[in-house]
Scaffold this motif. Structure first.
Motif, mmCIF file in Angstrom:
data_model
loop_
_atom_site.group_PDB
_atom_site.id
_atom_site.type_symbol
_atom_site.label_atom_id
_atom_site.label_comp_id
_atom_site.label_asym_id
_atom_site.label_seq_id
_atom_site.Cartn_x
_atom_site.Cartn_y
_atom_site.Cartn_z
ATOM 1 N N THR A 34 0.812 -1.219 0.000
ATOM 2 C CA THR A 34 0.000 0.000 0.000
ATOM 3 C C THR A 34 0.848 1.273 0.000
ATOM 4 N N LEU A 35 2.144 1.137 -0.182
ATOM 5 C CA LEU A 35 3.028 2.306 -0.159
ATOM 6 C C LEU A 35 2.888 3.106 -1.453
ATOM 7 N N PRO A 36 2.626 4.401 -1.378
ATOM 8 C CA PRO A 36 2.525 5.215 -2.596
ATOM 9 C C PRO A 36 3.883 5.318 -3.299
ATOM 10 N N LEU A 37 3.862 5.285 -4.613
ATOM 11 C CA LEU A 37 5.115 5.404 -5.366
ATOM 12 C C LEU A 37 5.896 6.666 -5.010
ATOM 13 N N PRO A 38 5.253 7.830 -4.892
ATOM 14 C CA PRO A 38 6.031 9.030 -4.554
ATOM 15 C C PRO A 38 6.739 8.918 -3.207
ATOM 16 N N LEU A 39 6.111 8.252 -2.226
ATOM 17 C CA LEU A 39 6.754 8.116 -0.926
ATOM 18 C C LEU A 39 7.955 7.175 -1.015
ATOM 19 N N LEU A 40 7.843 6.119 -1.817
ATOM 20 C CA LEU A 40 8.985 5.237 -2.043
ATOM 21 C C LEU A 40 10.109 5.988 -2.734
ATOM 22 N N SER A 41 9.769 6.792 -3.726
ATOM 23 C CA SER A 41 10.777 7.583 -4.422
ATOM 24 C C SER A 41 11.479 8.544 -3.469
ATOM 25 N N LEU A 42 10.705 9.203 -2.609
ATOM 26 C CA LEU A 42 11.298 10.116 -1.636
ATOM 27 C C LEU A 42 12.280 9.371 -0.742
ATOM 28 N N TYR A 43 11.863 8.225 -0.228
ATOM 29 C CA TYR A 43 12.747 7.454 0.645
ATOM 30 C C TYR A 43 14.040 7.061 -0.082
ATOM 31 N N LEU A 44 13.914 6.531 -1.286
ATOM 32 C CA LEU A 44 15.101 6.077 -2.009
ATOM 33 C C LEU A 44 16.025 7.238 -2.353
ATOM 34 N N SER A 45 15.461 8.410 -2.600
ATOM 35 C CA SER A 45 16.306 9.583 -2.877
ATOM 36 C C SER A 45 17.160 9.923 -1.659
ATOM 37 N N GLN A 46 16.593 9.755 -0.467
ATOM 38 C CA GLN A 46 17.344 10.027 0.753
ATOM 39 C C GLN A 46 18.362 8.921 1.039
ATOM 40 N N ASP A 47 17.972 7.690 0.776
ATOM 41 C CA ASP A 47 18.887 6.574 0.981
ATOM 42 C C ASP A 47 20.065 6.668 0.024
ATOM 43 N N ARG A 48 19.818 7.229 -1.158
ATOM 44 C CA ARG A 48 20.916 7.418 -2.095
ATOM 45 C C ARG A 48 21.923 8.432 -1.563
ATOM 46 N N ALA A 101 24.210 2.147 -7.718
ATOM 47 C CA ALA A 101 23.816 1.826 -9.095
ATOM 48 C C ALA A 101 22.433 1.188 -9.118
ATOM 49 N N MET A 102 22.113 0.377 -8.104
ATOM 50 C CA MET A 102 20.792 -0.245 -8.030
ATOM 51 C C MET A 102 19.696 0.800 -7.883
ATOM 52 N N PHE A 103 19.964 1.859 -7.118
ATOM 53 C CA PHE A 103 18.954 2.906 -6.964
ATOM 54 C C PHE A 103 18.569 3.488 -8.324
ATOM 55 N N ALA A 104 19.574 3.780 -9.143
ATOM 56 C CA ALA A 104 19.303 4.347 -10.463
ATOM 57 C C ALA A 104 18.521 3.364 -11.325
ATOM 58 N N GLU A 105 18.869 2.076 -11.200
ATOM 59 C CA GLU A 105 18.182 1.056 -11.990
ATOM 60 C C GLU A 105 16.727 0.912 -11.557
ATOM 61 N N VAL A 106 16.480 0.942 -10.244
ATOM 62 C CA VAL A 106 15.108 0.833 -9.722
ATOM 63 C C VAL A 106 14.289 2.052 -10.132
ATOM 64 N N GLU A 107 14.882 3.218 -10.037
ATOM 65 C CA GLU A 107 14.181 4.443 -10.429
ATOM 66 C C GLU A 107 13.695 4.353 -11.878
ATOM 67 N N LYS A 108 14.553 3.839 -12.739
ATOM 68 C CA LYS A 108 14.219 3.760 -14.167
ATOM 69 C C LYS A 108 13.278 2.595 -14.458
ATOM 70 N N ARG A 109 13.575 1.405 -13.912
ATOM 71 C CA ARG A 109 12.799 0.208 -14.241
ATOM 72 C C ARG A 109 11.334 0.348 -13.838
ATOM 73 N N TYR A 110 11.089 0.944 -12.680
ATOM 74 C CA TYR A 110 9.728 1.007 -12.164
ATOM 75 C C TYR A 110 9.084 2.381 -12.355
ATOM 76 N N LEU A 176 4.723 -2.203 -5.377
ATOM 77 C CA LEU A 176 5.031 -3.548 -4.910
ATOM 78 C C LEU A 176 6.162 -4.232 -5.682
ATOM 79 N N PRO A 177 6.201 -4.173 -7.015
ATOM 80 C CA PRO A 177 7.325 -4.819 -7.714
ATOM 81 C C PRO A 177 8.683 -4.246 -7.309
ATOM 82 N N ALA A 178 8.752 -2.938 -7.124
ATOM 83 C CA ALA A 178 10.015 -2.331 -6.692
ATOM 84 C C ALA A 178 10.358 -2.780 -5.277
ATOM 85 N N ILE A 179 9.359 -2.835 -4.416
ATOM 86 C CA ILE A 179 9.589 -3.276 -3.032
ATOM 87 C C ILE A 179 10.134 -4.700 -3.023
#
Length: 244
Positions: A34-48, A101-110, A176-179
């Motif tokens: 149930t995680l919104p895509l924008p919230l996942l993107s925000l988190y991954l941007s910070q983790d990067r 590198a995985m962060f960039a790949e996930v950002e693009k793939r999903y 979900l697929p990205a998660i």
């Protein structure tokens, strides 16, 4: 026989409950689809930011604290232990570069909302500042405890997400697929082995119960739990953290 330091630390009742960092609402939403895509993107941007900038700097600082000495023969216990620390830290650096590198790949793939649109959160600044402080001012022992604590909490957090995935309905949410890919990365046997290796190093450090280093280790553990809890964004932040 003395209780291993890591066992002692994980048994502590910290100011912020351990579950606040490892079973956060963000993680529950991730595991239930149930995680919104924008919230996942925000988190991954910070983790990067953490992974690309703060983590390599922290590892470099730890390397400078290893007390190499020409008085230690090549086959001495001290020289072998210091070599093990170098091996673990250099492996961690290689791993984190792959993760970036995985962060960039996930950002693009999903097709996630672009990471570049997000501002750096205060929680991110707090975390990276604490890493810099411990790396610059702490001892090698402090730094290794901090490194293990970060990775242990992270493993437990994503293991919690993994435990929830069987209950997530396929196609429940677009994230979900990205998660699922992130869970595979952060609960894989290689990562588990890395955390266990760090644990072994920490438990071999000359930190005696009741010593100043022991008390600092307890403080570091509690602080990492606080930082990890704050690092997970909460619902709605994706609406207030956009770059202007």
């Amino acid at each position: 026989m003395a209780v291993p330091l890591t066992n002692h630390l994980t048994s502590l009742s910290t100011p912020r409950p351990y579950s606040a960092a490892t079973e956060h609402a963000f993680l529950t939403a991730a595991g239930t689809g149930t995680l919104p895509l924008p919230l996942l993107s925000l988190y991954l941007s910070q983790d990067r930011i953490y992974a690309a900038h703060a983590y390599p700097r922290f590892l470099g600082q730890l390397l400078t604290h290893i007390p190499f000495s020409s008085q230690h023969p090549p086959d001495s216990p001290e020289e072998r232990f210091h070599g093990e620390i170098v091996d673990v830290l250099s492996g961690a650096l290689q791993n984190v570069r792959r993760e970036v590198a995985m962060f960039a790949e996930v950002e693009k793939r999903y097709d996630l909302p672009r990471f570049a649109q997000w501002r750096e959160r205060k929680a991110t600044r707090d975390y990276t500042a604490e890493m810099a402080r411990v790396g610059a001012l702490g001892s090698l022992e402090d730094g290794l405890v901090f490194l293990w604590a970060m990775e242990r909490v992270y493993l437990d957090a994503w293991s919690y997400v993994k435990s929830l995935l069987p209950n997530a309905t396929t196609g429940t949410g677009p994230a979900l697929p990205a998660i699922q890919q992130l869970v595979e990365n952060w609960t894989c046997p290689e990562f588990v082995h890395f955390v266990e290796t760090l644990e072994g190093l920490v438990n071999r450090l000359p930190i005696a119960p009741g010593s100043a280093a022991y008390v600092r280790a307890e403080e570091i553990w509690a602080r990492v739990v606080e930082l990890e809890e704050a690092f997970w964004p909460v619902g709605g932040e994706q609406l207030t953290t956009l770059s202007i």
